[in-house]
Design a protein around this motif. Structure first.
Motif, PDB file in Angstrom:
ATOM      1  N   THR A 160       2.270   3.143  -6.189  1.00  0.00           N
ATOM      2  CA  THR A 160       1.705   2.501  -7.378  1.00  0.00           C
ATOM      3  C   THR A 160       2.402   1.169  -7.593  1.00  0.00           C
ATOM      4  O   THR A 160       3.453   1.078  -8.247  1.00  0.00           O
ATOM      5  CB  THR A 160       1.871   3.410  -8.604  1.00  0.00           C
ATOM      6  OG1 THR A 160       1.301   4.695  -8.318  1.00  0.00           O
ATOM      7  CG2 THR A 160       1.155   2.799  -9.810  1.00  0.00           C
ATOM      8  N   PHE A 161       1.813   0.140  -7.039  1.00  0.00           N
ATOM      9  CA  PHE A 161       2.432  -1.193  -6.991  1.00  0.00           C
ATOM     10  C   PHE A 161       2.869  -1.673  -8.374  1.00  0.00           C
ATOM     11  O   PHE A 161       3.969  -2.218  -8.535  1.00  0.00           O
ATOM     12  CB  PHE A 161       1.429  -2.176  -6.382  1.00  0.00           C
ATOM     13  CG  PHE A 161       1.929  -3.582  -6.261  1.00  0.00           C
ATOM     14  CD1 PHE A 161       1.458  -4.575  -7.121  1.00  0.00           C
ATOM     15  CD2 PHE A 161       2.844  -3.928  -5.286  1.00  0.00           C
ATOM     16  CE1 PHE A 161       1.905  -5.880  -7.009  1.00  0.00           C
ATOM     17  CE2 PHE A 161       3.298  -5.237  -5.161  1.00  0.00           C
ATOM     18  CZ  PHE A 161       2.825  -6.213  -6.033  1.00  0.00           C
ATOM     19  N   SER A 162       2.043  -1.446  -9.369  1.00  0.00           N
ATOM     20  CA  SER A 162       2.310  -1.987 -10.704  1.00  0.00           C
ATOM     21  C   SER A 162       3.493  -1.330 -11.392  1.00  0.00           C
ATOM     22  O   SER A 162       3.905  -1.781 -12.473  1.00  0.00           O
ATOM     23  CB  SER A 162       1.060  -1.849 -11.574  1.00  0.00           C
ATOM     24  OG  SER A 162       0.687  -0.491 -11.669  1.00  0.00           O
TER      25      SER A 162
ATOM     26  N   ASN B 245      -1.052  -7.541  -9.887  1.00  0.00           N
ATOM     27  CA  ASN B 245      -1.079  -6.082  -9.776  1.00  0.00           C
ATOM     28  C   ASN B 245      -2.473  -5.548  -9.478  1.00  0.00           C
ATOM     29  O   ASN B 245      -2.606  -4.456  -8.913  1.00  0.00           O
ATOM     30  CB  ASN B 245      -0.504  -5.443 -11.042  1.00  0.00           C
ATOM     31  CG  ASN B 245       1.009  -5.557 -11.099  1.00  0.00           C
ATOM     32  OD1 ASN B 245       1.661  -5.876 -10.096  1.00  0.00           O
ATOM     33  ND2 ASN B 245       1.577  -5.303 -12.265  1.00  0.00           N
TER      34      ASN B 245
ATOM     35  N   ARG C 161       3.138 -12.129  -9.016  1.00  0.00           N
ATOM     36  CA  ARG C 161       2.462 -10.939  -8.510  1.00  0.00           C
ATOM     37  C   ARG C 161       1.106 -10.793  -9.177  1.00  0.00           C
ATOM     38  O   ARG C 161       0.905 -11.257 -10.306  1.00  0.00           O
ATOM     39  CB  ARG C 161       3.308  -9.686  -8.746  1.00  0.00           C
ATOM     40  CG  ARG C 161       3.532  -9.327 -10.196  1.00  0.00           C
ATOM     41  CD  ARG C 161       4.595  -8.237 -10.325  1.00  0.00           C
ATOM     42  NE  ARG C 161       4.168  -6.986  -9.703  1.00  0.00           N
ATOM     43  CZ  ARG C 161       5.015  -6.026  -9.330  1.00  0.00           C
ATOM     44  NH1 ARG C 161       6.317  -6.177  -9.495  1.00  0.00           N
ATOM     45  NH2 ARG C 161       4.545  -4.913  -8.784  1.00  0.00           N
TER      46      ARG C 161
ATOM     47  N   ASN D 188      -2.457  -5.687  -5.745  1.00  0.00           N
ATOM     48  CA  ASN D 188      -1.307  -5.075  -5.069  1.00  0.00           C
ATOM     49  C   ASN D 188      -0.576  -6.079  -4.182  1.00  0.00           C
ATOM     50  O   ASN D 188      -0.173  -5.762  -3.050  1.00  0.00           O
ATOM     51  CB  ASN D 188      -1.734  -3.868  -4.224  1.00  0.00           C
ATOM     52  CG  ASN D 188      -2.073  -2.658  -5.072  1.00  0.00           C
ATOM     53  OD1 ASN D 188      -2.020  -2.703  -6.296  1.00  0.00           O
ATOM     54  ND2 ASN D 188      -2.443  -1.577  -4.414  1.00  0.00           N
ATOM     55  N   THR D 189      -0.401  -7.269  -4.697  1.00  0.00           N
ATOM     56  CA  THR D 189       0.160  -8.352  -3.890  1.00  0.00           C
ATOM     57  C   THR D 189       1.227  -9.120  -4.663  1.00  0.00           C
ATOM     58  O   THR D 189       1.034  -9.434  -5.839  1.00  0.00           O
ATOM     59  CB  THR D 189      -0.944  -9.320  -3.432  1.00  0.00           C
ATOM     60  OG1 THR D 189      -1.938  -8.600  -2.707  1.00  0.00           O
ATOM     61  CG2 THR D 189      -0.375 -10.416  -2.546  1.00  0.00           C
TER      62      THR D 189
ATOM     63  N   THR E  65       0.844  -1.194   0.000  1.00  0.00           N
ATOM     64  CA  THR E  65       0.000   0.000   0.000  1.00  0.00           C
ATOM     65  C   THR E  65       0.879   1.243   0.000  1.00  0.00           C
ATOM     66  O   THR E  65       2.059   1.194   0.370  1.00  0.00           O
ATOM     67  CB  THR E  65      -0.919   0.046   1.233  1.00  0.00           C
ATOM     68  OG1 THR E  65      -0.124  -0.013   2.411  1.00  0.00           O
ATOM     69  CG2 THR E  65      -1.908  -1.103   1.233  1.00  0.00           C
TER      70      THR E  65
END
Length: 115
Positions: free
Chosen positions: A27-29, A73, A71, A76-77, A24
Motif C-alpha cells: 500500500t504505497f500511500s 499516491n 509523490r 503509486n509513484t 507495486t
C-alpha cells in the motif's frame, strides 16, 4: 514489494532530469519513500525523503534548492526532480521504502552529468 526506477541518463552540467520510482506489492500511500545515490568508490547516501502523504519532505544539504522529491499516491509513484545538475551528482540513484523494519530497494538508475 517491487520498486522500479527510471529516468536516468546522460545530461550536461546545468541540465535537468526527473527520476521516477513505480511501486507495486504494497500500500504505497501508507509508507514514506526515499531516494539515495551511490557514486563510484563512495558509500550510498540519502538524497531526499518524503512522508507517506507527501506533506513533509527533507533534502540533503548537497542538493537543497536543486532537487525536489514528490509523490503521486494515485499512481503509486515517487519522483525526484533534479535541476542544475553538477558533475558531482553523477551516481546510481535508488528509491527505497521501509516496511516493518525491512528496507526494500529498487535496482537503481544511472545518472551521469558530463559535458
Amino acid at each position: 514489494v517491487q520498486l522500479v526506477e527510471s529516468g536516468g541518463g546522460l545530461v550536461q552540467p546545468g541540465g535537468s532530469l526527473r527520476l521516477s520510482c513505480v511501486a507495486t506489492g504494497f500500500t504505497f500511500s501508507s509508507y514514506a519513500m526515499s531516494w539515495y545515490r551511490q557514486a563510484p568508490g563512495k558509500e550510498r547516501e540519502l538524497v531526499a525523503g518524503i512522508t507517506s502523504g507527501g506533506g513533509s519532505s527533507t533534502h540533503a544539504d548537497s542538493v537543497k534548492g536543486r532537487f525536489t522529491i514528490s509523490r503521486d499516491n494515485a499512481k503509486n509513484t515517487a519522483y525526484l526532480q533534479m535541476n542544475s545538475l553538477k558533475p558531482e551528482d553523477t551516481a546510481v540513484y535508488y528509491c527505497k521504502t521501509r516496511i516493518r523494519s525491512y528496507d526494500y530497494w529498487g535496482q537503481g538508475t544511472q545518472v551521469t552529468v558530463s559535458s
